[in-house]
Scaffold this motif. Sequence first.
Motif, mmCIF file in Angstrom:
data_model
loop_
_atom_site.group_PDB
_atom_site.id
_atom_site.type_symbol
_atom_site.label_atom_id
_atom_site.label_comp_id
_atom_site.label_asym_id
_atom_site.label_seq_id
_atom_site.Cartn_x
_atom_site.Cartn_y
_atom_site.Cartn_z
ATOM 1 N N ASP A 188 0.533 -26.306 -29.455
ATOM 2 C CA ASP A 188 1.915 -26.746 -29.632
ATOM 3 C C ASP A 188 2.120 -27.493 -30.940
ATOM 4 O O ASP A 188 3.234 -27.639 -31.431
ATOM 5 N N TYR A 244 3.421 -22.619 -24.772
ATOM 6 C CA TYR A 244 2.368 -23.299 -25.505
ATOM 7 C C TYR A 244 1.890 -24.553 -24.778
ATOM 8 O O TYR A 244 0.688 -24.838 -24.702
ATOM 9 N N GLU A 245 2.831 -25.286 -24.244
ATOM 10 C CA GLU A 245 2.456 -26.551 -23.605
ATOM 11 C C GLU A 245 1.584 -26.286 -22.378
ATOM 12 O O GLU A 245 0.576 -26.959 -22.158
#
Lengths: 925, 348
Positions: A188, A244-245
């Motif tokens: 991220d 992404y997280e």
Amino acid sequence: MFLTGTLQAQFFYFGRNKVQYTEFDWQVLKTEHFDIYFYTGMEDLANRGAYLAEQSYKILEKKFNHNILHKIPLIFYSTPLHFQQTNVTPGFIPEGVGGFFEFLKGRVVIPFNGSFREFQHVIQHELVHVFMHSKISKVLNEHRKISDRLPPLWFVEGLAEFWSTNWDIQADMIMRDLVLNNNLVPLDDIEKIYGSYLMYKEGQKILEYISERYGEEKILLLLENFWKDDSFEDVFKKTLGVNYEEFDREWVYAMKKKYYPVISNSDNPSIASKVIVKKGFNTKPTFYKPVGDTSKYVCFIGNHSGYTSLYKLELNNEKAKPKLLIQGESTDEFEAFHLFQSKLSVSKDGILSFITKSGERDVIHLLDLEKEKLIETLKFEELVSISSAAWSNDGRNLVISATGLNGYYDLYIWNNEKKFLKRLTNDIYDDRDAVWSIDGDYIVFSSDRTSYGANGYYNLFKYSLKTNHIYYLTFGEENYYSPEFSNDGKFLVFVSDIGGARNIWLMNWQDSDFTNIHRITNFTTAAFDPVFTDDNKLLFTSFENYNFTINLLEDFENLYLNSFEMRSIKIDVDNQKWTIESMIGDSEAKRYKYVGEYSMDIAQSQISTDPVFGTSGGAFVALSDLLGDEQYYFLVYNTAQSQSEIMQSFNFAISRISLAKRTNFGYGVFRFSGRRYDLTDPDYFYFEKVFGGYFVLSHPLSKFRRIELAASISNSEKEIIEGFGGRKALFVSNSLTFVHDNSLWSLSGPIDGSRFKITFAYTTDIQYSNANYYSFIFDLRYYLRLTLRSAYAMRYWLFYNEGQEARRFFMGGNWDLRGYPRWSIRGQKLWLVSHELRFPLIDEFYIKFPFWGIRLSGFRGALFFDAGSAWDKVYKQTLGSFGAGIRFNLGGFLVLRYDFGKRIENNFSKIQSNYFHQFFFGWDF
Amino acid sequence: MFGVNFTRTNFYDSEINPPLEKFWEYDADAGFSKYSACIADSILFLPTLYGELHLVNIYNGKKIAKQKFAGPISGSIALDNNEVCLTFSNSDISLLCYELIAGKKKWDLKIGEIETAPLLFEKKLFVSTLDGKLFSIDKNKGIVNWSFSPENKIPKPSYSSPATNGQVVLYGCDDGYLYAVDFDNGKLKWKFKTNASIKSTPSINEQAVYFGSTDGNFYCVDLESGELRWKHNFECPIYNSQALSDSFIYVNTQDGFLKCLNIDSGKEIWKFYAGSLLSFSPLLIKNFVIVGCYNKNIYLIDLKTGNLIWSYQVNGRIKSSPIMWKKFLIVMTDNQTVYCFKPKNDNP
């Protein structure tokens, strides 16, 4: 590019030189999928490289489920030094760049560095870019979307690594170091390490993780789904099911799980040894003790200030700081140190041998360490790149690992007394890190000549100078590097990555069968280049926290006796040598002499409207040959404001630039016609028709200095608009310029080194005698480095035009005399002095809003003082200003600048009462 | 439909005699999925990745009509009388039934993204989705008869189109399983595990189902029991689908080979090297196997010997499966062009 008889084209022009030292005789080898460009002297390498390229193509065709319909141009260079001369890219190629893919014309440019395994890796890495580019373009076109974007760089480079090489020891070292030092950057946030080697390796690891966790076909699916969204993160989510997280949560955890246990079984180098040089990047230590002196020193190559240089540090003085012996990268003689490559060696007489690039090739310098004076520089016509040079015990000979035109690193012996070079090996294997045994009977070196070498493994060998035979010392699917003998000849130390990390090992040289080796360190990260001192200690380079330090390990004999691991080497005497196949004789491969292959670089048309000058429209086309050596530019536009003006307002320029040889030249013809407002003339608008031709020549004396010649002839007819008068002239203009630039740049401009330019010119009207003037330009800038990130900068200008219709120079604004309106100060003579203190102001600040945040970094500050003047015939007054400023680098290509301060007026007798504020863009002087 | 029939054998019961000549070419102005187009009543129904359906006259290559839909047609279409069923991905709607003559939508459904070829059999439409599910849909009413969902904690997509023999519906999934589901009620009958995703569409005959997996194996599984009969290792992932005759199987492999296997034993009989990647599935006709290649060539290969009989180079990669109708061979290329070939000197 297009000279118009004035000198403004060179007004702010410095820059280092990309020198084409070598004239290459280019050939082309055509295979099934490639056009391979190479030069005479490296035919064997090109043939083998062609084979590797075809192998890589087959692999990638399957991985991408895609093929390339046109022949891919591959340009090979046999050494990195030749590679740095390429004109395929106009920019400088830093040390350590292994190759690149130029996507405008789809060219892949690759140097050979001695290792075929690495060569294949780089070829395949760059071909991944070729395939990805083609695949993405196809996927977008099929969905009728504009192919104007690529995946993010971490993915692009990560995939290029993942699909071209295995996860190796070096990569693991980087990741281990990141995780253990809490420096792992989550996906991220990966833009923080944009463009760095860390990003390559993290990207590779992320893709490896995706492959293991989700299946390798998901990687292909990411490309095939690329059309589904403009945001790659959304494509990522649609393909893998996580954003992404969410991905970071599992990936970062997996990395911690993998690497944290390492701490329980090993130690950081800084814990297990003493760090003696911490600042910057430091490598290749060598020990020195002057005869009859108790002091002891370590010499090493380091980068503490932006220049890779040679340093010396006193060992038995805790307060001692590294002393700069030779500054690199700022003079012709020491143009570049090869930070991670070139070995140092000290003879018994205290002569240090070290290697730098100097002009076209690497040279070996001999430095008297006691006098700290250079005594000799050894240049070898037959050698291009040199990776190591080590003294024999008697101080008479050097064993050298070097390559000539063919690219293969072989061993040589240089007899420094008789000045004679003798070749020891002559084959395709990469022979490195050679050292003499104390008795002088053997040379021990690292090489990929076992069968494991085909997979890139290096083992140790000894070359018998009596029998001229090579014998195995180690044998295995591991790497062994950097051998060194102890002063008494009893031990051989080296590094090996047995077990997955580079540690220091010892071999008892006096054991008759050399089969046992002992690991004396147990590092979490890595050790490199160990050398003995004279008192039971070892100096070495360690990698920790993304830094290379020089460390000291005590009591190695005790560590030998109580080693972490002992291993017996079993040598397979039946083991066969390996080789790389060649395309010779393959019916698919045909060889030709290279004849310029031209294609378009840019074709652009434009229409623009200006409230003062009206509307103009035109086109610009640039062509160049495949190697970038020959360039052609065509410009055509029209500034007519009515139909009747079309013919007279027709403008064109045609230029040719040749960069193939050391002396670059260019010439062209032009015709320009239209309304002008010229700052260098008195204030009026005029209509001018000018046509003519020009010739320019630039001869680099070195990377830092050059001479330029320019000549032009132009016929000019000027008519003043809304006024009376005009002027005809046939100008002939000549200029001679010397330029020097060895400046080092930081975020907002130069911070070290100097820049200098001096020009003499003469312009005359040979037909109507309407102009006849001499010009002199003196521009000196010097940057006194104060600390790593601050400097005191000075600039001195004297611009002088004298004669009939001499042009005016101009200044005023952020770029020169601050506090005054831009370009408001004009005159045929001009001087300026600037002094400025440059320093870091705000390293980073982050503003977090409820739903997003903004991070800005790299604000720099300045305190300045300027003084100058401009006049025609009579000197008017001296002007000045002082104040402070802030600079901010936006994206690496634009610097925003804000200055405020006070003017000093009226011949320095009055200070302005208010403050001036100026905001603009532009690099520091 | 893709696969020529509902058992997806890719066998078209016709002959063609080379040499062939190019009859016409048609620019669709967008790319095509790997699945073939459909032909009925001398009309070529050409779905594109831009979401358009082109109707082209087979006899002259001229456009009859064109209709733009909600999203890219990444799968394929199914035809039934004057209605066409289309599947979509990256769109609000996943399945749509369109009345060609009335020129309007009959119904649409939102059941998840679809990138496979729908299967139409006895007025039932079967589709597999990117959630890994299999749906049976009443083609007339546009309602779901049943759905089947594999038991995966995290849904895995299906890129494998369903095939049926009227009793069981089979499809593959990225979880590595081939699922056999009851035709009428959607209950799982059996499942067969491979070691990696199944991207290919299975083919069925009376006894067995045949399919490839990205684990590199080509499988023959008993249709009744779901037990392995044989497998053949190709040493590279199998993404493509196959063609089936009574005695042989023809498979396009990732390393550029068309391979002929014995249908009972899986032994390799012959192989033909095309030089580059091959189209999604070969097309089997009475006398030849037809494959397209990424090197822009279309090949006619002798069924028995694997010898090249005829080839032709077009202007783009051939990724989609070729199709035939009567004497016409249709090839779709990745430069957005459709080529129609016919036997030389044969007047249509």
